[in-house]
Design a protein around this motif. Structure first.
Motif, short mmCIF file in Angstrom:
data_model
loop_
_atom_site.label_atom_id
_atom_site.label_comp_id
_atom_site.label_asym_id
_atom_site.label_seq_id
_atom_site.Cartn_x
_atom_site.Cartn_y
_atom_site.Cartn_z
N SER A 165 36.28 37.03 43.09
CA SER A 165 36.67 37.47 41.75
C SER A 165 36.56 38.99 41.61
O SER A 165 35.62 39.61 42.11
CB SER A 165 35.77 36.79 40.71
OG SER A 165 35.97 37.36 39.44
N ILE A 166 37.51 39.58 40.90
CA ILE A 166 37.53 41.04 40.75
C ILE A 166 36.31 41.54 39.97
O ILE A 166 35.92 42.71 40.11
CB ILE A 166 38.84 41.49 40.06
CG1 ILE A 166 39.10 42.98 40.29
CG2 ILE A 166 38.82 41.14 38.58
CD1 ILE A 166 39.36 43.35 41.72
N GLU A 167 35.67 40.65 39.20
CA GLU A 167 34.48 41.07 38.44
C GLU A 167 33.32 41.48 39.34
O GLU A 167 32.37 42.12 38.87
CB GLU A 167 34.03 39.94 37.50
CG GLU A 167 34.83 39.83 36.23
CD GLU A 167 36.13 39.07 36.41
OE1 GLU A 167 36.36 38.55 37.53
OE2 GLU A 167 36.91 38.98 35.44
N ILE A 168 33.39 41.15 40.62
CA ILE A 168 32.32 41.55 41.53
C ILE A 168 32.23 43.07 41.62
O ILE A 168 31.17 43.63 41.91
CB ILE A 168 32.52 40.94 42.94
CG1 ILE A 168 31.22 41.00 43.75
CG2 ILE A 168 33.65 41.60 43.69
CD1 ILE A 168 30.08 40.22 43.16
N HIS A 187 35.83 53.51 46.60
CA HIS A 187 37.03 53.85 47.38
C HIS A 187 37.80 52.55 47.58
O HIS A 187 37.77 51.95 48.65
CB HIS A 187 36.64 54.48 48.72
CG HIS A 187 35.71 55.65 48.57
ND1 HIS A 187 36.13 56.87 48.09
CD2 HIS A 187 34.38 55.78 48.82
CE1 HIS A 187 35.10 57.71 48.06
NE2 HIS A 187 34.03 57.07 48.49
N PHE A 188 38.49 52.13 46.51
CA PHE A 188 39.13 50.82 46.51
C PHE A 188 40.49 50.88 47.21
O PHE A 188 41.55 50.75 46.60
CB PHE A 188 39.26 50.31 45.08
CG PHE A 188 39.32 48.81 44.98
CD1 PHE A 188 38.37 48.00 45.58
CD2 PHE A 188 40.33 48.20 44.26
CE1 PHE A 188 38.43 46.62 45.49
CE2 PHE A 188 40.41 46.83 44.14
CZ PHE A 188 39.45 46.03 44.77
N ARG A 189 40.41 51.09 48.52
CA ARG A 189 41.61 51.18 49.34
C ARG A 189 42.14 49.77 49.64
O ARG A 189 41.43 48.78 49.43
CB ARG A 189 41.29 51.91 50.64
CG ARG A 189 40.71 53.31 50.43
CD ARG A 189 40.52 54.03 51.77
NE ARG A 189 39.90 55.34 51.59
CZ ARG A 189 38.61 55.58 51.77
NH1 ARG A 189 37.79 54.59 52.14
NH2 ARG A 189 38.12 56.79 51.59
N PRO A 190 43.37 49.67 50.16
CA PRO A 190 43.93 48.35 50.46
C PRO A 190 43.02 47.48 51.33
O PRO A 190 42.82 46.29 51.03
CB PRO A 190 45.24 48.69 51.18
CG PRO A 190 45.66 49.99 50.57
CD PRO A 190 44.38 50.75 50.35
N ASP A 191 42.47 48.05 52.40
CA ASP A 191 41.60 47.25 53.28
C ASP A 191 40.34 46.79 52.53
O ASP A 191 39.89 45.66 52.71
CB ASP A 191 41.20 48.06 54.52
CG ASP A 191 42.35 48.20 55.50
OD1 ASP A 191 43.35 47.47 55.36
OD2 ASP A 191 42.25 49.06 56.41
N ASN A 192 39.78 47.68 51.71
CA ASN A 192 38.58 47.32 50.96
C ASN A 192 38.88 46.25 49.91
O ASN A 192 38.04 45.39 49.63
CB ASN A 192 37.98 48.55 50.28
CG ASN A 192 37.37 49.52 51.27
OD1 ASN A 192 37.07 49.15 52.41
ND2 ASN A 192 37.19 50.77 50.87
N ALA A 193 40.06 46.32 49.32
CA ALA A 193 40.44 45.34 48.30
C ALA A 193 40.45 43.93 48.88
O ALA A 193 40.11 42.96 48.19
CB ALA A 193 41.82 45.68 47.73
N ILE A 194 40.83 43.82 50.15
CA ILE A 194 40.86 42.51 50.81
C ILE A 194 39.49 42.12 51.36
O ILE A 194 39.08 40.96 51.30
CB ILE A 194 41.90 42.52 51.96
CG1 ILE A 194 43.30 42.78 51.40
CG2 ILE A 194 41.87 41.21 52.74
CD1 ILE A 194 43.77 41.76 50.38
N ALA A 195 38.76 43.10 51.87
CA ALA A 195 37.50 42.81 52.57
C ALA A 195 36.32 42.57 51.64
O ALA A 195 35.33 41.96 52.05
CB ALA A 195 37.17 43.96 53.53
N LEU A 196 36.40 43.04 50.40
CA LEU A 196 35.24 43.00 49.51
C LEU A 196 35.05 41.59 48.94
O LEU A 196 35.50 41.28 47.83
CB LEU A 196 35.41 44.01 48.38
CG LEU A 196 34.14 44.30 47.56
CD1 LEU A 196 33.06 44.92 48.44
CD2 LEU A 196 34.45 45.23 46.40
N LYS A 197 34.36 40.76 49.71
CA LYS A 197 34.06 39.39 49.30
C LYS A 197 32.63 39.06 49.72
O LYS A 197 32.40 38.30 50.68
CB LYS A 197 35.04 38.41 49.95
CG LYS A 197 36.50 38.62 49.57
CD LYS A 197 37.40 37.66 50.33
CE LYS A 197 38.87 37.93 50.04
NZ LYS A 197 39.77 37.03 50.80
#
Length: 246
Positions: free
Chosen positions: A113-116, A191-201
């Motif tokens: 969830s993006i709320e994280i 630093h909400f880059r594309p890779d971080n957007a996917i990896a941040l779980k």
């Protein structure tokens, strides 16, 4: 200079830390509710059978096969109004159930969830605020001199923590591996880059381990400060128990 700071500064830092702590767990609970809603909604969707008309519409609809194409396309409704209404009602029911029911997530559950983002950012701010306040305390009680305070107070957060706990770290009485992980995760949100957007779980177990280690270092700060206030370590422990008991 630390000498210009009086009780108002300590009060503001205490209020800030309180705010960041409350917000961090507000976002974590919201994230878990959203995750639970999604689980319920997925099961509800399985029970919705597309009509013959739905299938005909989908067969006639041609979608771009790349992300940019999808974003640039004017995609028409691909389901009948009746089916869309059923799906909308199912989502509303899922949200209501997630508010009123409990769901035990496994420790290995990854929060998508993006709320994280709100939890990690605010929890990082919480720790950093307490560290900043402790450094001010060390300066004003002459445990560190003004020159050292001026230098260390503007350094990176992990450098500040290592400075504060250098003796305990050398004697293996304190560990900062989970705190390091916290600020690594927070950097991914900053630093909400594309890779971080996917990896941040992050896993729930990760967040609990971060919280547990945070309690230990906060207790160390409190033992030195002896401030007459509601204990931050106890407040954090209560939040962790709530997450474990969800």
């Amino acid at each position: 200079m630390s000498s210009k700071h009086e009780i108002d500064t300590y009060s503001k830092l205490e209020l800030g830390a309180t705010f960041f702590l409350q917000e961090s767990f507000h976002y974590l609970h919201t994230a878990l509710k959203y995750e639970f809603s999604s689980i319920i909604f997925s099961k509800e969707l399985d029970a919705i059978e597309p009509s013959k008309q739905d299938r005909e519409i989908m067969e006639k609809t041609d979608f771009p096969n790349d992300a940019v194409g999808l974003l640039q396309s004017d995609i028409p409704d691909i389901l009948t109004e009746k089916t869309r209404s059923l799906m909308s009602n199912s989502w509303q029911k899922a949200q209501f159930r997630a508010e009123s029911e409990k769901h035990k997530f496994g420790l290995n559950h990854r929060i998508d969830s993006i709320e994280i983002l709100g939890h990690l950012n605010n929890f990082g701010f919480f720790i950093e605020t307490l560290v900043n306040r402790h450094l001010l305390f060390l300066s004003q009680t002459k445990i560190i001199d003004e020159f050292s305070y001026a230098r260390i107070s503007i350094s990176k957060i992990m450098e500040r923590l290592i400075y504060i706990f250098k003796d305990d770290l050398n004697n293996n009485k304190v560990h900062l591996n989970e705190i390091t992980n916290l600020f690594s995760l927070r950097n991914k949100t900053v630093h909400f880059r594309p890779d971080n957007a996917i990896a941040l779980k992050p896993k729930i177990s990760e967040l609990i381990q971060i919280g547990t280690q945070s309690v230990k270092i906060i207790k160390k700060l409190e033992q030195k400060e002896k401030f007459n206030e509601e204990s931050f370590s106890e407040r954090l422990e209560n939040h962790i128990v709530e997450i474990k008991n969800r």
